[in-house]
Design a protein around this motif. Structure first.
Motif, PDB file in Angstrom:
ATOM      1  N   ALA A  86      10.066  10.112 -15.184  1.00  0.00           N
ATOM      2  CA  ALA A  86       9.466   9.616 -13.697  1.00  0.00           C
ATOM      3  C   ALA A  86      10.426   8.277 -13.490  1.00  0.00           C
ATOM      4  CB  ALA A  86       7.909   8.854 -13.960  1.00  0.00           C
ATOM      5  N   LEU A  87      11.393   7.913 -14.063  1.00  0.00           N
ATOM      6  CA  LEU A  87      12.128   6.673 -13.673  1.00  0.00           C
ATOM      7  C   LEU A  87      13.141   7.169 -12.562  1.00  0.00           C
ATOM      8  CD1 LEU A  87      13.361   3.839 -14.673  1.00  0.00           C
ATOM      9  CD2 LEU A  87      15.046   4.944 -15.928  1.00  0.00           C
ATOM     10  N   ARG A  88      14.113   8.055 -12.597  1.00  0.00           N
ATOM     11  CA  ARG A  88      14.804   8.559 -11.606  1.00  0.00           C
ATOM     12  C   ARG A  88      13.713   9.162 -10.257  1.00  0.00           C
ATOM     13  NH1 ARG A  88      19.507   6.870 -10.053  1.00  0.00           N
ATOM     14  NH2 ARG A  88      20.127   7.182 -12.412  1.00  0.00           N
ATOM     15  N   LEU A  89      12.857   9.821 -10.818  1.00  0.00           N
ATOM     16  CA  LEU A  89      12.012  10.260  -9.616  1.00  0.00           C
ATOM     17  C   LEU A  89      11.590   8.794  -8.950  1.00  0.00           C
ATOM     18  CD1 LEU A  89       9.933  12.945 -11.048  1.00  0.00           C
ATOM     19  CD2 LEU A  89      11.836  13.361  -9.638  1.00  0.00           C
ATOM     20  N   THR A  90      11.133   7.978  -9.614  1.00  0.00           N
ATOM     21  CA  THR A  90      10.382   6.724  -8.733  1.00  0.00           C
ATOM     22  C   THR A  90      11.533   5.997  -7.969  1.00  0.00           C
ATOM     23  OG1 THR A  90       8.756   6.449 -10.457  1.00  0.00           O
ATOM     24  CG2 THR A  90       9.202   4.781  -9.050  1.00  0.00           C
ATOM     25  N   MET A  91      12.571   5.817  -8.444  1.00  0.00           N
ATOM     26  CA  MET A  91      13.695   5.137  -7.871  1.00  0.00           C
ATOM     27  C   MET A  91      14.245   5.798  -6.743  1.00  0.00           C
ATOM     28  SD  MET A  91      15.958   3.588 -11.368  1.00  0.00           S
ATOM     29  CE  MET A  91      17.114   2.835 -10.222  1.00  0.00           C
ATOM     30  N   ASP A  92      14.640   7.045  -6.835  1.00  0.00           N
ATOM     31  CA  ASP A  92      14.734   7.893  -5.641  1.00  0.00           C
ATOM     32  C   ASP A  92      13.746   7.890  -4.495  1.00  0.00           C
ATOM     33  OD1 ASP A  92      17.096   8.640  -7.022  1.00  0.00           O
ATOM     34  OD2 ASP A  92      16.471  10.607  -7.492  1.00  0.00           O
ATOM     35  N   ALA A  93      12.538   7.950  -4.868  1.00  0.00           N
ATOM     36  CA  ALA A  93      11.507   7.914  -4.026  1.00  0.00           C
ATOM     37  C   ALA A  93      11.317   6.588  -3.124  1.00  0.00           C
ATOM     38  CB  ALA A  93      10.134   8.285  -4.590  1.00  0.00           C
ATOM     39  N   VAL A  94      11.438   5.629  -3.964  1.00  0.00           N
ATOM     40  CA  VAL A  94      11.349   4.276  -3.312  1.00  0.00           C
ATOM     41  C   VAL A  94      12.603   4.079  -2.374  1.00  0.00           C
ATOM     42  CG1 VAL A  94      11.274   1.743  -3.983  1.00  0.00           C
ATOM     43  CG2 VAL A  94       9.972   3.315  -5.299  1.00  0.00           C
ATOM     44  N   MET A  95      13.874   4.160  -3.005  1.00  0.00           N
ATOM     45  CA  MET A  95      14.920   4.201  -2.196  1.00  0.00           C
ATOM     46  C   MET A  95      14.883   4.682  -0.837  1.00  0.00           C
ATOM     47  SD  MET A  95      18.214   3.479  -4.885  1.00  0.00           S
ATOM     48  CE  MET A  95      17.855   4.689  -6.021  1.00  0.00           C
ATOM     49  N   ARG A  96      14.295   5.978  -0.861  1.00  0.00           N
ATOM     50  CA  ARG A  96      14.178   6.906   0.322  1.00  0.00           C
ATOM     51  C   ARG A  96      13.353   6.166   1.210  1.00  0.00           C
ATOM     52  NH1 ARG A  96      14.560  13.202   0.197  1.00  0.00           N
ATOM     53  NH2 ARG A  96      16.857  12.536  -0.228  1.00  0.00           N
ATOM     54  N   TRP A  97      12.106   6.024   1.113  1.00  0.00           N
ATOM     55  CA  TRP A  97      10.881   5.720   1.692  1.00  0.00           C
ATOM     56  C   TRP A  97      10.690   4.242   2.041  1.00  0.00           C
ATOM     57  CZ3 TRP A  97       9.879   9.632   4.541  1.00  0.00           C
ATOM     58  CH2 TRP A  97      10.101  11.059   3.993  1.00  0.00           C
ATOM     59  N   LEU A  98      11.264   3.512   1.222  1.00  0.00           N
ATOM     60  CA  LEU A  98      11.094   2.110   1.285  1.00  0.00           C
ATOM     61  C   LEU A  98      12.549   1.337   1.048  1.00  0.00           C
ATOM     62  CD1 LEU A  98       7.647   1.479  -0.503  1.00  0.00           C
ATOM     63  CD2 LEU A  98       7.982   1.409   1.859  1.00  0.00           C
ATOM     64  N   THR A 101       4.324  10.437  -6.810  1.00  0.00           N
ATOM     65  CA  THR A 101       5.538  10.396  -7.406  1.00  0.00           C
ATOM     66  C   THR A 101       5.406  10.779  -8.869  1.00  0.00           C
ATOM     67  OG1 THR A 101       6.929   9.515  -5.798  1.00  0.00           O
ATOM     68  CG2 THR A 101       7.849   9.927  -7.786  1.00  0.00           C
ATOM     69  N   CYS A 102       4.794   9.653  -9.455  1.00  0.00           N
ATOM     70  CA  CYS A 102       4.604   9.655 -11.092  1.00  0.00           C
ATOM     71  C   CYS A 102       3.308  10.568 -11.588  1.00  0.00           C
ATOM     72  CB  CYS A 102       4.473   8.100 -11.229  1.00  0.00           C
ATOM     73  SG  CYS A 102       6.007   7.169 -11.015  1.00  0.00           S
ATOM     74  N   GLY A 103       2.412  10.297 -10.928  1.00  0.00           N
ATOM     75  CA  GLY A 103       0.719  10.711 -11.469  1.00  0.00           C
ATOM     76  C   GLY A 103       0.673  10.379 -12.630  1.00  0.00           C
ATOM     77  N   ALA A 104       0.603  11.361 -13.780  1.00  0.00           N
ATOM     78  CA  ALA A 104       0.214  10.635 -15.078  1.00  0.00           C
ATOM     79  C   ALA A 104       1.178  10.137 -15.980  1.00  0.00           C
ATOM     80  CB  ALA A 104      -0.146  11.965 -15.909  1.00  0.00           C
ATOM     81  N   MET A 105       2.568  10.107 -15.395  1.00  0.00           N
ATOM     82  CA  MET A 105       3.741   9.536 -15.963  1.00  0.00           C
ATOM     83  C   MET A 105       3.627   7.979 -15.801  1.00  0.00           C
ATOM     84  SD  MET A 105       6.879  12.377 -15.354  1.00  0.00           S
ATOM     85  CE  MET A 105       6.815  12.598 -13.526  1.00  0.00           C
ATOM     86  N   LEU A 106       2.678   7.560 -15.092  1.00  0.00           N
ATOM     87  CA  LEU A 106       2.612   6.034 -14.868  1.00  0.00           C
ATOM     88  C   LEU A 106       1.658   5.515 -15.936  1.00  0.00           C
ATOM     89  CD1 LEU A 106       3.076   3.457 -12.947  1.00  0.00           C
ATOM     90  CD2 LEU A 106       1.295   4.351 -11.473  1.00  0.00           C
ATOM     91  N   SER A 107       2.119   4.432 -16.766  1.00  0.00           N
ATOM     92  CA  SER A 107       1.129   3.708 -17.674  1.00  0.00           C
ATOM     93  C   SER A 107       0.406   2.813 -16.855  1.00  0.00           C
ATOM     94  CB  SER A 107       1.775   3.226 -18.882  1.00  0.00           C
ATOM     95  OG  SER A 107       2.854   4.347 -19.427  1.00  0.00           O
ATOM     96  N   SER A 128       1.074  -1.083   0.111  1.00  0.00           N
ATOM     97  CA  SER A 128      -0.143   0.138   0.052  1.00  0.00           C
ATOM     98  C   SER A 128       0.870   1.267  -0.068  1.00  0.00           C
ATOM     99  CB  SER A 128      -1.060  -0.181   1.295  1.00  0.00           C
ATOM    100  OG  SER A 128      -1.617   1.223   1.243  1.00  0.00           O
ATOM    101  N   ALA A 129       1.981   1.417   0.869  1.00  0.00           N
ATOM    102  CA  ALA A 129       2.819   2.286   0.878  1.00  0.00           C
ATOM    103  C   ALA A 129       3.455   2.580  -0.611  1.00  0.00           C
ATOM    104  CB  ALA A 129       3.804   2.320   1.884  1.00  0.00           C
ATOM    105  N   LEU A 130       3.914   1.421  -1.265  1.00  0.00           N
ATOM    106  CA  LEU A 130       4.561   1.746  -2.439  1.00  0.00           C
ATOM    107  C   LEU A 130       3.443   2.247  -3.517  1.00  0.00           C
ATOM    108  CD1 LEU A 130       6.958   1.131  -4.326  1.00  0.00           C
ATOM    109  CD2 LEU A 130       5.933  -1.310  -4.836  1.00  0.00           C
TER     110      LEU A 130
END
Length: 86
Positions: A60-72, A31-37, A22-24
């Motif tokens: 969104a690739l780098r944004l997603t990776m950074d957010a996941v590594m930071r929060w999860l 993080t991605c919004g409309a950039m997620l297909s 759920s957190a992911l």
């Protein structure tokens, strides 16, 4: 249709404990919004872990990776490849 305006998309594989799914999901949508297909979730290890496939645009690739590594930080990244690449 002009395909030159299309952004490249990438498929990211991430594995998380079931309690973090759920957190992911919230983190990815924020993080991605409309950039997620799309997001595909598959249970593994007797449903104790979840394998998540995300298709995101290049920005969104780098944004997603950074957010996941930071929060999860316990999340495991798998293969990352450009969609449609063979």
């Amino acid at each position: 249709m002009d395909t030159s305006l299309r952004q490249a998309t990438f498929l990211i594989h991430i594995t998380v404990d079931k309690d973090c799914l759920s957190a992911l999901r919230q983190l990815v949508f924020k993080t991605c919004g409309a950039m997620l297909s799309f997001m595909r979730v598959e249970a593994v290890d007797h449903a104790e872990r979840m394998k998540v496939g995300l298709c995101v645009t290049e920005p969104a690739l780098r944004l997603t990776m950074d957010a996941v590594m930071r929060w999860l930080p316990a999340a495991e990244f798998g293969r990352i490849c450009q969609s449609g690449a063979r």
